[in-house]
Design an enzyme around this catalytic site. Structure first.
Site, PDB file in Angstrom:
ATOM      1  N   ASP A  53     -23.066  29.185 -19.277  1.00 54.32           N
ATOM      2  CA  ASP A  53     -22.582  30.238 -18.403  1.00 54.32           C
ATOM      3  C   ASP A  53     -21.514  29.664 -17.477  1.00 54.32           C
ATOM      4  O   ASP A  53     -21.818  28.969 -16.512  1.00 54.32           O
ATOM      5  CB  ASP A  53     -23.756  30.799 -17.604  1.00 54.32           C
ATOM      6  CG  ASP A  53     -23.315  31.902 -16.658  1.00 54.32           C
ATOM      7  OD1 ASP A  53     -22.111  32.248 -16.682  1.00 54.32           O
ATOM      8  OD2 ASP A  53     -24.162  32.397 -15.905  1.00 54.32           O
ATOM      9  N   GLU A 131      -5.574   2.081 -11.620  1.00 52.64           N
ATOM     10  CA  GLU A 131      -6.147   1.060 -10.732  1.00 52.64           C
ATOM     11  C   GLU A 131      -6.859   1.783  -9.597  1.00 52.64           C
ATOM     12  O   GLU A 131      -6.258   2.059  -8.565  1.00 52.64           O
ATOM     13  CB  GLU A 131      -5.050   0.175 -10.137  1.00 52.64           C
ATOM     14  CG  GLU A 131      -4.257  -0.610 -11.163  1.00 52.64           C
ATOM     15  CD  GLU A 131      -3.124  -1.418 -10.522  1.00 52.64           C
ATOM     16  OE1 GLU A 131      -2.591  -2.294 -11.212  1.00 52.64           O
ATOM     17  OE2 GLU A 131      -2.766  -1.169  -9.360  1.00 52.64           O
ATOM     18  N   GLU A 133      -9.212   2.417  -6.524  1.00 50.87           N
ATOM     19  CA  GLU A 133      -9.842   1.721  -5.396  1.00 50.87           C
ATOM     20  C   GLU A 133     -10.948   2.596  -4.831  1.00 50.87           C
ATOM     21  O   GLU A 133     -10.900   3.818  -4.949  1.00 50.87           O
ATOM     22  CB  GLU A 133      -8.797   1.442  -4.312  1.00 50.87           C
ATOM     23  CG  GLU A 133      -7.730   0.473  -4.779  1.00 50.87           C
ATOM     24  CD  GLU A 133      -6.516   0.418  -3.851  1.00 50.87           C
ATOM     25  OE1 GLU A 133      -5.872  -0.630  -3.807  1.00 50.87           O
ATOM     26  OE2 GLU A 133      -6.222   1.424  -3.181  1.00 50.87           O
ATOM     27  N   GLU A 188     -10.633  -5.528  -2.001  1.00 49.81           N
ATOM     28  CA  GLU A 188      -9.301  -5.096  -1.598  1.00 49.81           C
ATOM     29  C   GLU A 188      -9.027  -5.486  -0.148  1.00 49.81           C
ATOM     30  O   GLU A 188      -9.801  -6.206   0.474  1.00 49.81           O
ATOM     31  CB  GLU A 188      -9.158  -3.585  -1.826  1.00 49.81           C
ATOM     32  CG  GLU A 188      -8.457  -3.237  -3.136  1.00 49.81           C
ATOM     33  CD  GLU A 188      -7.005  -3.724  -3.164  1.00 49.81           C
ATOM     34  OE1 GLU A 188      -6.405  -3.893  -2.079  1.00 49.81           O
ATOM     35  OE2 GLU A 188      -6.467  -3.932  -4.266  1.00 49.81           O
ATOM     36  N   GLU A 195     -11.666  -2.824  -5.909  1.00 52.20           N
ATOM     37  CA  GLU A 195     -10.872  -2.270  -6.991  1.00 52.20           C
ATOM     38  C   GLU A 195     -11.399  -2.815  -8.313  1.00 52.20           C
ATOM     39  O   GLU A 195     -11.722  -3.990  -8.428  1.00 52.20           O
ATOM     40  CB  GLU A 195      -9.394  -2.672  -6.817  1.00 52.20           C
ATOM     41  CG  GLU A 195      -8.490  -2.220  -7.953  1.00 52.20           C
ATOM     42  CD  GLU A 195      -7.003  -2.509  -7.682  1.00 52.20           C
ATOM     43  OE1 GLU A 195      -6.554  -2.310  -6.532  1.00 52.20           O
ATOM     44  OE2 GLU A 195      -6.323  -2.945  -8.606  1.00 52.20           O
ATOM     45  N   HIS A 244      -3.211   3.854  -8.377  1.00 45.49           N
ATOM     46  CA  HIS A 244      -1.906   3.652  -9.010  1.00 45.49           C
ATOM     47  C   HIS A 244      -2.064   3.858 -10.516  1.00 45.49           C
ATOM     48  O   HIS A 244      -3.050   3.413 -11.094  1.00 45.49           O
ATOM     49  CB  HIS A 244      -1.393   2.227  -8.765  1.00 45.49           C
ATOM     50  CG  HIS A 244      -1.280   1.880  -7.308  1.00 45.49           C
ATOM     51  ND1 HIS A 244      -1.158   0.589  -6.858  1.00 45.49           N
ATOM     52  CD2 HIS A 244      -1.274   2.664  -6.215  1.00 45.49           C
ATOM     53  CE1 HIS A 244      -1.074   0.588  -5.543  1.00 45.49           C
ATOM     54  NE2 HIS A 244      -1.142   1.839  -5.123  1.00 45.49           N
ATOM     55  N   ARG A 316       6.864  -2.463  -2.852  1.00 44.86           N
ATOM     56  CA  ARG A 316       5.719  -1.589  -3.056  1.00 44.86           C
ATOM     57  C   ARG A 316       5.683  -0.431  -2.059  1.00 44.86           C
ATOM     58  O   ARG A 316       4.676   0.244  -1.943  1.00 44.86           O
ATOM     59  CB  ARG A 316       4.435  -2.422  -2.976  1.00 44.86           C
ATOM     60  CG  ARG A 316       4.324  -3.400  -4.128  1.00 44.86           C
ATOM     61  CD  ARG A 316       3.285  -4.489  -3.897  1.00 44.86           C
ATOM     62  NE  ARG A 316       3.378  -5.512  -4.943  1.00 44.86           N
ATOM     63  CZ  ARG A 316       2.523  -5.646  -5.938  1.00 44.86           C
ATOM     64  NH1 ARG A 316       1.484  -4.855  -6.025  1.00 44.86           N
ATOM     65  NH2 ARG A 316       2.683  -6.593  -6.835  1.00 44.86           N
ATOM     66  N   GLU A 333       4.919   1.950 -12.660  1.00 44.83           N
ATOM     67  CA  GLU A 333       3.694   2.133 -11.890  1.00 44.83           C
ATOM     68  C   GLU A 333       3.951   3.244 -10.875  1.00 44.83           C
ATOM     69  O   GLU A 333       4.780   3.081  -9.979  1.00 44.83           O
ATOM     70  CB  GLU A 333       3.328   0.829 -11.164  1.00 44.83           C
ATOM     71  CG  GLU A 333       2.095   0.937 -10.294  1.00 44.83           C
ATOM     72  CD  GLU A 333       1.905  -0.272  -9.365  1.00 44.83           C
ATOM     73  OE1 GLU A 333       2.884  -0.980  -9.062  1.00 44.83           O
ATOM     74  OE2 GLU A 333       0.760  -0.487  -8.938  1.00 44.83           O
ATOM     75  N   ARG A 335       2.695   5.225  -7.774  1.00 44.07           N
ATOM     76  CA  ARG A 335       1.779   4.700  -6.752  1.00 44.07           C
ATOM     77  C   ARG A 335       1.160   5.747  -5.829  1.00 44.07           C
ATOM     78  O   ARG A 335       0.351   5.416  -4.977  1.00 44.07           O
ATOM     79  CB  ARG A 335       2.498   3.647  -5.918  1.00 44.07           C
ATOM     80  CG  ARG A 335       2.950   2.450  -6.744  1.00 44.07           C
ATOM     81  CD  ARG A 335       3.832   1.507  -5.948  1.00 44.07           C
ATOM     82  NE  ARG A 335       3.221   1.037  -4.720  1.00 44.07           N
ATOM     83  CZ  ARG A 335       2.364   0.027  -4.653  1.00 44.07           C
ATOM     84  NH1 ARG A 335       2.027  -0.631  -5.739  1.00 44.07           N
ATOM     85  NH2 ARG A 335       1.837  -0.326  -3.496  1.00 44.07           N
TER      86      ARG A 335
END
Lengths: 444, 189
Positions: A53, A131, A133, A188, A195, A244, A316, A333, A335
């Site tokens: 349902d 990745e 965290e 981290e 992570e 990421h 970064r 990547e 981020r």
């Protein structure tokens, strides 16, 4: 039984004494849902004859169309390795179909499959490596979550082995037993933050793995007296949790389509246009990759989270970083995603943005290899660097104007999501927060 | 022997600590609720946990179950009544005295050790069975596809395992996987 894989699943389940099977699917908000069936119903389920349902699931369907079919994907069969004697449980991840066996347009997994199919028609297969965290906090005496980490716990809690390390090791072992190739696992930056990275896979498989990963992390944490949370920014003034997403396109004959050995940077046109597409749609797709009110408290300067829509080979602070590896490991990547996102929808949105870049040959702006956090607003403006949305409301507004990302979600999912997020934002806007009391109560 | 004592009431805790001390046990840690007991167990690995069924915040059965399932430590529950859930564990009824506590500790420990040995034995046999099964299938494939006799097939698997330094099961699985990709599968056997 129709196909070989289904027959193998049935054999494996019987041979291993599995008693219950959880049929899993993900709702719009990214929550994993379960319908548990007994082994005696497995054959029927594999034939796609089990109904549930749908009206009981948030954001799924209208009452009048509530009967849905769960169609299991036999390649996702896994026996849970929890060491529990009376819980011989396995799972199958399912797609949701309506009562006439049409793909249900509110199924996030099918939405991602649609975009992946579009990629395939253009000659590409997407690979994604997340990745994720998360924080490990202490449970209080009733087993509820706190925001205290064990670093702040009483001396009684400190022992010869680090509690969180121990829990994380257990998580990695469990994931490996379930067939994950764990590539890295570490503490981290923030206290209590961890992570675990696992090997990339194709789009749908990675989204499946992210959902199971979260379940494993939460279950194992709980068995250690800890609470694992994927909330993007549980504590102000320390790093938040991101997810990421490393991504690349491969050609159908298995070559990395992002690599071009003749380009000075080793990046192909396909890669550049993909980046161009992500950058063009960044502000809108953020509504999907960062879906909570709280997500935007992570996207601020100073905590390694991206704030500006730019790309770079090195730094970064940008939305997109290009890791140095080339050849078959050439990838970008992205981020901004955080682990509270619905991974099916987030990957669908990113892939659709990238494909739009390729289709329309969207040239990205020049890469920015300086730290954007340190630029003045004027400098950013002169380089044409936009900011990511600063709130969920702003992101949803952007999404409402982006036909490419809306199409990737499909009208059903977009409309349900827009409504749910409007309500969420309103509830946030209408509450009086602790900050306001601390700031104003005694002053005015 | 190191014991973790999870009792909320300070009076009861002192009584039990004293009892244990006079009987040659040492209290290596104390917890005030079930979550805390779980965390201390995970980081200190005590040899035994004594838990009050009326810990603040509850969840005693749930945590005791995790400790036993994961083989962290044996649990002895101090119960005020024989509730159904308590019967899954070793328990004594309060009030706690030397007469009921010490024998209960000993029998809980003995029972736990026996169970752990059996579980190890089961795990060993399961592994053996899985190897045996894979080897049987792989032998079948070698006999059918390579025309080996059973003895030759067995010898081939053993020798490859020795030469490559791989477990027998891994070699057998490789043979099965190779046979599948070449289009001839288990189903033909």
């Amino acid at each position: 039984m129709k196909n070989e894989l289904s027959r193998e699943v049935l054999e494996k389940a019987r041979a291993n004494g599995v008693r219950f099977i959880r049929l899993q699917f993900t709702d719009l908000m990214g929550h994993l849902k379960n319908v548990a069936i007994h082994i005696s119903q497995l054959e029927k389920a594999l034939e796609g004859e089990l109904m549930f349902d749908g009206s009981s699931i948030e954001g799924f369907v209208r009452i009048e169309e509530s009967d849905m079919y769960l169609i299991p994907d036999p390649s996702t069969f896994v026996i849970f390795p929890w060491r529990s004697p009376n819980l011989d449980v396995a799972r199958l991840i399912c797609d949701v179909y309506d009562k006439d066996y049409r793909p249900f347009e509110g199924c996030p997994r099918l939405a991602l499959k649609r975009v992946a199919k579009e990629a395939q028609e253009m000659g590409f297969v997407m690979n994604v490596g997340p990745e994720a965290e998360f924080f490990l906090f202490l449970q209080d005496e009733s087993g509820n979550a706190t925001t205290r980490t064990h670093d702040q716990a009483s001396y009684f809690d400190l022992g010869p082995t680090d509690l969180a390390e121990n829990a994380r090791r257990d998580m990695v072992l469990t994931l490996e037993e379930m067939g994950y190739e764990v590539e890295a696992s570490h503490h981290e930056v923030a206290p209590g933050q961890h992570e675990i990275d696992f090997k990339y896979d194709t789009a749908v498989s990675t989204a499946d793995k992210i959902q199971t990963f979260k379940l494993v992390v939460k279950s194992i944490a709980q068995r250690h007296g800890l609470h694992a949370t994927f909330m993007p920014k549980p504590v102000a003034n320390i790093n938040g949790s991101g997810m990421h997403c490393h991504q690349s396109l491969f050609t159908l004959d298995g070559k990395n389509a992002f690599h071009d050995p003749d380009d000075p940077n080793g990046l192909s046109d396909v890669a550049r246009y993909y980046i161009g597409g992500i950058i063009k749609h960044a502000r809108a797709l953020t509504a999907v990759t960062n879906p909570l009110v709280n997500s935007y408290k992570r996207l601020i300067p100073g905590y390694e989270a991206p704030v500006y829509v730019a790309w770079s080979h090195f730094n970064r602070s940008c939305l997109i970083r290009i890791p140095a590896k080339r050849g078959s490991s050439t990838r970008i990547e992205v981020r901004n995603p955080d682990p509270s996102c619905n991974p099916y929808l987030a990957i669908a949105a990113m892939l659709a943005a990238g494909l739009d870049g390729i289709k329309n040959k969207i040239e990205p702006p020049a890469p920015v290899d300086r730290n954007i956090y340190h630029m003045t607003q004027k400098e950013r403006e002169s380089l044409g660097i936009a900011s990511l949305p600063s709130s969920l409301a702003e992101a949803m507004e952007e999404l409402s104007n982006d036909e490419v990302i809306k199409k990737a979600l499909g009208p059903h999912i977009y409309n349900k999501l827009a409504e749910a997020k409007r309500v969420e934002w309103d509830r946030y806007r209408c509450s009086v927060h602790q900050w306001e009391l601390d700031e104003y109560l005694s002053v005015f | 022997m190191r014991v973790l004592l999870a009792v909320s009431d300070p009076g009861t805790r002192n009584t039990i600590r004293e009892l244990l001390f006079h009987n040659g046990y040492s209290v290596s840690g104390e917890a005030h609720n079930a979550s805390e007991a779980l965390r201390i167990c995970r980081s200190q690995s005590p040899e035994m946990v004594i838990m009050d069924s009326e810990l603040e915040g509850g969840r005693v059965g749930q945590v005791a179950m995790i400790l036993e399932e994961d083989g962290v430590a044996p649990v002895l529950i101090l119960a005020s009544s024989a509730d159904p859930w308590i019967k899954d564990f070793s328990y004594i009824l309060k009030p706690v005295t030397a007469t009921n506590l010490i024998p209960a500790i000993e029998s809980t420990l003995t029972g736990y050790r026996k169970r752990m040995r059996l579980l190890q034995e089961v795990a060993r046999l399961q592994k053996q069975l899985a190897t045996r099964r894979a080897v049987d299938i792989a032998k079948g494939i070698l006999m059918l596809e390579q025309g080996m006799s059973e003895e030759q097939a067995h010898r081939f698997l053993q020798k490859t395992s020795m030469d490559r330094g791989l477990p027998l099961k891994a070699v057998a699985e490789a043979v099965i996987a190779l046979s599948k990709t070449s289009g001839k599968g288990e189903s033909e056997l």
